[in-house]
Design a protein around this motif. Structure first.
Motif, PDB file in Angstrom:
ATOM      1  N   LEU A 192     -18.733 -36.363  47.236  1.00 33.82           N
ATOM      2  CA  LEU A 192     -19.757 -37.126  47.397  1.00 33.82           C
ATOM      3  C   LEU A 192     -19.872 -37.158  49.042  1.00 33.82           C
ATOM      4  O   LEU A 192     -21.196 -37.047  49.448  1.00 33.82           O
ATOM      5  CB  LEU A 192     -19.648 -38.742  47.178  1.00 33.82           C
ATOM      6  CG  LEU A 192     -19.667 -38.769  45.419  1.00 33.82           C
ATOM      7  CD1 LEU A 192     -19.217 -40.211  45.158  1.00 33.82           C
ATOM      8  CD2 LEU A 192     -20.860 -38.469  44.920  1.00 33.82           C
ATOM      9  N   LYS A 193     -18.993 -36.926  49.924  1.00 34.81           N
ATOM     10  CA  LYS A 193     -19.078 -37.025  51.171  1.00 34.81           C
ATOM     11  C   LYS A 193     -19.716 -35.745  51.431  1.00 34.81           C
ATOM     12  O   LYS A 193     -20.435 -35.835  52.692  1.00 34.81           O
ATOM     13  CB  LYS A 193     -17.620 -37.013  51.967  1.00 34.81           C
ATOM     14  CG  LYS A 193     -17.470 -37.325  53.266  1.00 34.81           C
ATOM     15  CD  LYS A 193     -16.116 -37.625  53.576  1.00 34.81           C
ATOM     16  CE  LYS A 193     -16.117 -37.765  55.241  1.00 34.81           C
ATOM     17  NZ  LYS A 193     -14.609 -37.870  55.559  1.00 34.81           N
ATOM     18  N   ALA A 194     -19.480 -34.755  50.778  1.00 35.61           N
ATOM     19  CA  ALA A 194     -19.876 -33.454  51.367  1.00 35.61           C
ATOM     20  C   ALA A 194     -21.459 -33.370  50.895  1.00 35.61           C
ATOM     21  O   ALA A 194     -21.935 -32.299  51.290  1.00 35.61           O
ATOM     22  CB  ALA A 194     -19.138 -32.155  50.551  1.00 35.61           C
ATOM     23  N   LEU A 195     -22.059 -33.985  50.114  1.00 38.15           N
ATOM     24  CA  LEU A 195     -23.516 -33.715  49.525  1.00 38.15           C
ATOM     25  C   LEU A 195     -24.433 -33.705  50.650  1.00 38.15           C
ATOM     26  O   LEU A 195     -25.273 -32.830  50.328  1.00 38.15           O
ATOM     27  CB  LEU A 195     -23.723 -34.835  48.389  1.00 38.15           C
ATOM     28  CG  LEU A 195     -23.122 -34.866  47.137  1.00 38.15           C
ATOM     29  CD1 LEU A 195     -23.584 -35.973  46.031  1.00 38.15           C
ATOM     30  CD2 LEU A 195     -23.418 -33.613  46.338  1.00 38.15           C
ATOM     31  N   PRO A 196     -24.583 -34.512  51.558  1.00 39.78           N
ATOM     32  CA  PRO A 196     -25.440 -34.499  52.565  1.00 39.78           C
ATOM     33  C   PRO A 196     -25.330 -33.149  53.420  1.00 39.78           C
ATOM     34  O   PRO A 196     -26.633 -32.235  53.409  1.00 39.78           O
ATOM     35  CB  PRO A 196     -24.961 -35.509  53.540  1.00 39.78           C
ATOM     36  CG  PRO A 196     -24.397 -36.545  53.008  1.00 39.78           C
ATOM     37  CD  PRO A 196     -23.512 -35.705  51.756  1.00 39.78           C
ATOM     38  N   ILE A 197     -24.334 -32.473  53.566  1.00 37.31           N
ATOM     39  CA  ILE A 197     -24.315 -31.201  54.272  1.00 37.31           C
ATOM     40  C   ILE A 197     -24.723 -30.049  53.256  1.00 37.31           C
ATOM     41  O   ILE A 197     -25.262 -29.029  53.478  1.00 37.31           O
ATOM     42  CB  ILE A 197     -22.909 -30.857  54.849  1.00 37.31           C
ATOM     43  CG1 ILE A 197     -23.209 -29.594  55.773  1.00 37.31           C
ATOM     44  CG2 ILE A 197     -21.988 -30.535  53.864  1.00 37.31           C
ATOM     45  CD1 ILE A 197     -21.900 -29.277  56.730  1.00 37.31           C
ATOM     46  N   VAL A 198     -24.405 -30.316  51.967  1.00 34.07           N
ATOM     47  CA  VAL A 198     -24.799 -29.317  50.816  1.00 34.07           C
ATOM     48  C   VAL A 198     -26.306 -29.469  50.880  1.00 34.07           C
ATOM     49  O   VAL A 198     -27.050 -28.397  50.798  1.00 34.07           O
ATOM     50  CB  VAL A 198     -24.058 -29.723  49.649  1.00 34.07           C
ATOM     51  CG1 VAL A 198     -24.789 -29.022  48.400  1.00 34.07           C
ATOM     52  CG2 VAL A 198     -22.678 -29.246  49.460  1.00 34.07           C
ATOM     53  N   GLY A 199     -26.862 -30.601  50.805  1.00 30.97           N
ATOM     54  CA  GLY A 199     -28.357 -30.617  50.791  1.00 30.97           C
ATOM     55  C   GLY A 199     -29.084 -29.905  52.015  1.00 30.97           C
ATOM     56  O   GLY A 199     -30.087 -29.321  51.646  1.00 30.97           O
TER      57      GLY A 199
ATOM     58  N   ALA B 103     -31.627 -24.595  54.203  1.00 26.44           N
ATOM     59  CA  ALA B 103     -31.694 -23.303  55.042  1.00 26.44           C
ATOM     60  C   ALA B 103     -31.640 -22.279  53.997  1.00 26.44           C
ATOM     61  O   ALA B 103     -32.239 -21.290  54.356  1.00 26.44           O
ATOM     62  CB  ALA B 103     -30.464 -23.743  55.699  1.00 26.44           C
ATOM     63  N   PHE B 104     -31.034 -22.271  52.758  1.00 26.98           N
ATOM     64  CA  PHE B 104     -30.665 -21.384  51.883  1.00 26.98           C
ATOM     65  C   PHE B 104     -32.326 -20.939  51.238  1.00 26.98           C
ATOM     66  O   PHE B 104     -33.012 -19.785  51.265  1.00 26.98           O
ATOM     67  CB  PHE B 104     -29.984 -21.577  50.679  1.00 26.98           C
ATOM     68  CG  PHE B 104     -28.406 -21.808  51.144  1.00 26.98           C
ATOM     69  CD1 PHE B 104     -28.050 -21.400  52.348  1.00 26.98           C
ATOM     70  CD2 PHE B 104     -27.710 -22.439  50.192  1.00 26.98           C
ATOM     71  CE1 PHE B 104     -26.544 -21.387  52.561  1.00 26.98           C
ATOM     72  CE2 PHE B 104     -26.248 -22.503  50.599  1.00 26.98           C
ATOM     73  CZ  PHE B 104     -25.813 -22.208  51.882  1.00 26.98           C
ATOM     74  N   LEU B 105     -32.985 -21.951  51.112  1.00 25.90           N
ATOM     75  CA  LEU B 105     -34.358 -21.808  50.427  1.00 25.90           C
ATOM     76  C   LEU B 105     -35.227 -20.939  51.547  1.00 25.90           C
ATOM     77  O   LEU B 105     -35.939 -20.159  51.156  1.00 25.90           O
ATOM     78  CB  LEU B 105     -34.948 -23.124  50.041  1.00 25.90           C
ATOM     79  CG  LEU B 105     -36.364 -23.116  49.327  1.00 25.90           C
ATOM     80  CD1 LEU B 105     -36.155 -22.280  48.069  1.00 25.90           C
ATOM     81  CD2 LEU B 105     -36.644 -24.658  49.037  1.00 25.90           C
ATOM     82  N   GLY B 106     -35.177 -21.491  52.766  1.00 26.12           N
ATOM     83  CA  GLY B 106     -36.146 -21.011  53.932  1.00 26.12           C
ATOM     84  C   GLY B 106     -35.578 -19.399  54.174  1.00 26.12           C
ATOM     85  O   GLY B 106     -36.633 -18.638  54.190  1.00 26.12           O
ATOM     86  N   SER B 107     -34.333 -19.410  54.187  1.00 26.47           N
ATOM     87  CA  SER B 107     -34.133 -17.610  54.409  1.00 26.47           C
ATOM     88  C   SER B 107     -34.273 -16.789  53.145  1.00 26.47           C
ATOM     89  O   SER B 107     -34.871 -15.620  53.501  1.00 26.47           O
ATOM     90  CB  SER B 107     -32.441 -17.616  54.577  1.00 26.47           C
ATOM     91  OG  SER B 107     -31.747 -18.320  53.632  1.00 26.47           O
ATOM     92  N   GLY B 108     -34.365 -17.209  51.844  1.00 23.10           N
ATOM     93  CA  GLY B 108     -34.528 -16.449  51.013  1.00 23.10           C
ATOM     94  C   GLY B 108     -36.000 -16.148  50.568  1.00 23.10           C
ATOM     95  O   GLY B 108     -36.172 -15.088  50.217  1.00 23.10           O
ATOM     96  N   LEU B 109     -36.920 -16.931  51.138  1.00 23.89           N
ATOM     97  CA  LEU B 109     -38.223 -16.812  50.877  1.00 23.89           C
ATOM     98  C   LEU B 109     -38.756 -15.617  51.813  1.00 23.89           C
ATOM     99  O   LEU B 109     -39.898 -15.190  51.706  1.00 23.89           O
ATOM    100  CB  LEU B 109     -39.057 -17.990  51.326  1.00 23.89           C
ATOM    101  CG  LEU B 109     -39.001 -19.182  50.067  1.00 23.89           C
ATOM    102  CD1 LEU B 109     -39.501 -20.446  50.642  1.00 23.89           C
ATOM    103  CD2 LEU B 109     -39.412 -18.764  48.961  1.00 23.89           C
TER     104      LEU B 109
ATOM    105  N   LEU C 154     -27.109 -25.879  61.318  1.00 21.62           N
ATOM    106  CA  LEU C 154     -27.897 -25.908  60.289  1.00 21.62           C
ATOM    107  C   LEU C 154     -29.367 -26.523  60.472  1.00 21.62           C
ATOM    108  O   LEU C 154     -30.532 -26.128  60.278  1.00 21.62           O
ATOM    109  CB  LEU C 154     -27.292 -26.699  59.192  1.00 21.62           C
ATOM    110  CG  LEU C 154     -26.477 -25.878  58.487  1.00 21.62           C
ATOM    111  CD1 LEU C 154     -25.481 -26.937  57.315  1.00 21.62           C
ATOM    112  CD2 LEU C 154     -26.597 -24.750  57.708  1.00 21.62           C
ATOM    113  N   LEU C 155     -29.239 -27.643  61.432  1.00 18.60           N
ATOM    114  CA  LEU C 155     -30.515 -28.307  61.829  1.00 18.60           C
ATOM    115  C   LEU C 155     -31.417 -27.440  62.737  1.00 18.60           C
ATOM    116  O   LEU C 155     -32.596 -27.452  62.593  1.00 18.60           O
ATOM    117  CB  LEU C 155     -30.362 -29.542  62.761  1.00 18.60           C
ATOM    118  CG  LEU C 155     -29.786 -30.603  61.714  1.00 18.60           C
ATOM    119  CD1 LEU C 155     -29.181 -31.722  62.876  1.00 18.60           C
ATOM    120  CD2 LEU C 155     -30.488 -31.177  60.727  1.00 18.60           C
ATOM    121  N   LEU C 156     -30.697 -26.282  63.380  1.00 20.02           N
ATOM    122  CA  LEU C 156     -31.547 -25.441  63.943  1.00 20.02           C
ATOM    123  C   LEU C 156     -32.003 -24.361  63.448  1.00 20.02           C
ATOM    124  O   LEU C 156     -33.175 -23.966  63.651  1.00 20.02           O
ATOM    125  CB  LEU C 156     -30.695 -24.785  65.266  1.00 20.02           C
ATOM    126  CG  LEU C 156     -30.964 -23.704  66.170  1.00 20.02           C
ATOM    127  CD1 LEU C 156     -32.257 -24.056  66.976  1.00 20.02           C
ATOM    128  CD2 LEU C 156     -30.025 -23.267  66.967  1.00 20.02           C
TER     129      LEU C 156
END
Length: 267
Positions: free
Chosen positions: A144-151, A156-162, A237-239
């Motif tokens: 549960l603690k890792a969920l924010p960074i996974v989100g 980022a994955f979605l943007g790079s894939g597009l 990731l934010l960058l």
């Protein structure tokens, strides 16, 4: 809502055939098992002090499992762009999406999001199976603690894939190029071995890959590190997230303009 309609269609098409779902899970497990045992053979055992010193995670199955699952999900939007849009081109339905109220861009985003969610379901099964099979010690609190960074990583994955969506519209069939890129990302993102093993110039390039930072951050959180230990990964990731989205949008609009001249058909 058009986005939900596209997602429902993709889910229905995928989960309608149980053997396809089971096969996808088995493929994921086969690749995972061979990489884990290969890594342990090279390291001379399950635990590596060198791995612990360079990454903070000394247990190799834990290290490889987290990186592998995130890699599979990270390439989902790319797969959706390459094969999903290719499918629409083959069927001759891509052009009709251009004139629909939904618009082509929303359709592509919906497609990529659908594939990412479907692969997330598959990888959740692979992840839980790997945890049990390899005796990986993880707690629900850590997950549960890792969920924010996974989100954040998923954005980022979605943007790079597009980025690949536009290329498909112009060049039609870029499957081999996409596969080269997928395995290049696997190689330079520290999925199965620490980035410290790479030449310095490749480490610099890996900084531009969201997977490298997300995998490192999730690993730390899942083995008990505090949030303060992943500030660097979150900052990257934010960058990278808005940069990838801006680049994918610009490339997509260029490709859309080019395709209007060339024609969306002609596959």
């Amino acid at each position: 809502m058009a986005l939900l309609a596209v997602m429902e269609k993709e889910f229905r098409m995928f989960f309608r055939y149980p053997l396809r779902v089971v096969s996808s899970v088995l493929v994921g497990l086969v690749f995972l098992v061979q990489f884990v045992y290969f890594g342990q053979a090279v390291l001379g055992g399950r635990y590596s002090s060198i791995l612990q010193a360079s990454t903070g995670v000394g247990d190799y199955p834990t290290y490889a499992l987290i990186g592998y699952v995130l890699w599979w999900v990270s390439v989902s939007p790319m797969e959706a762009s390459v094969w999903g849009i290719r499918r629409e081109l083959q069927r001759g339905t891509l052009e009709s999406n251009v004139t629909s109220p939904m618009g082509l861009l929303e359709m592509v985003v919906s497609l990529a999001l659908s594939w990412m969610l479907m692969d997330s379901v598959i990888m959740a099964v692979v992840f839980l199976t790997g945890v049990v099979a390899f005796g990986v010690s993880l707690s629900w609190v850590a997950l549960l603690k890792a969920l924010p960074i996974v989100g954040l990583a998923f954005l980022a994955f979605l943007g790079s894939g597009l980025i690949f969506a536009g290329l498909v519209m112009v060049f039609k069939n870029i499957g081999p190029l996409a596969q080269i890129f997928e395995f290049l990302v696997l190689f330079i993102s520290g999925v199965f071995f620490p980035l410290s093993a790479l030449p310095r110039w490749l480490v610099v390039i890996s900084d531009l890959i969201p997977l490298a930072h997300s995998a490192n951050g999730v690993r730390k959180l899942l083995v008990g590190f505090p949030y303060s230990s992943v500030t660097g990964e979150v900052a990257w990731l934010l960058l990278l997230t808005p940069l990838y989205w801006l680049a994918s949008y610009a490339l997509f609009k260029w490709a859309e303009k080019t395709a209007r001249v060339m024609g969306y058909g002609g596959y």
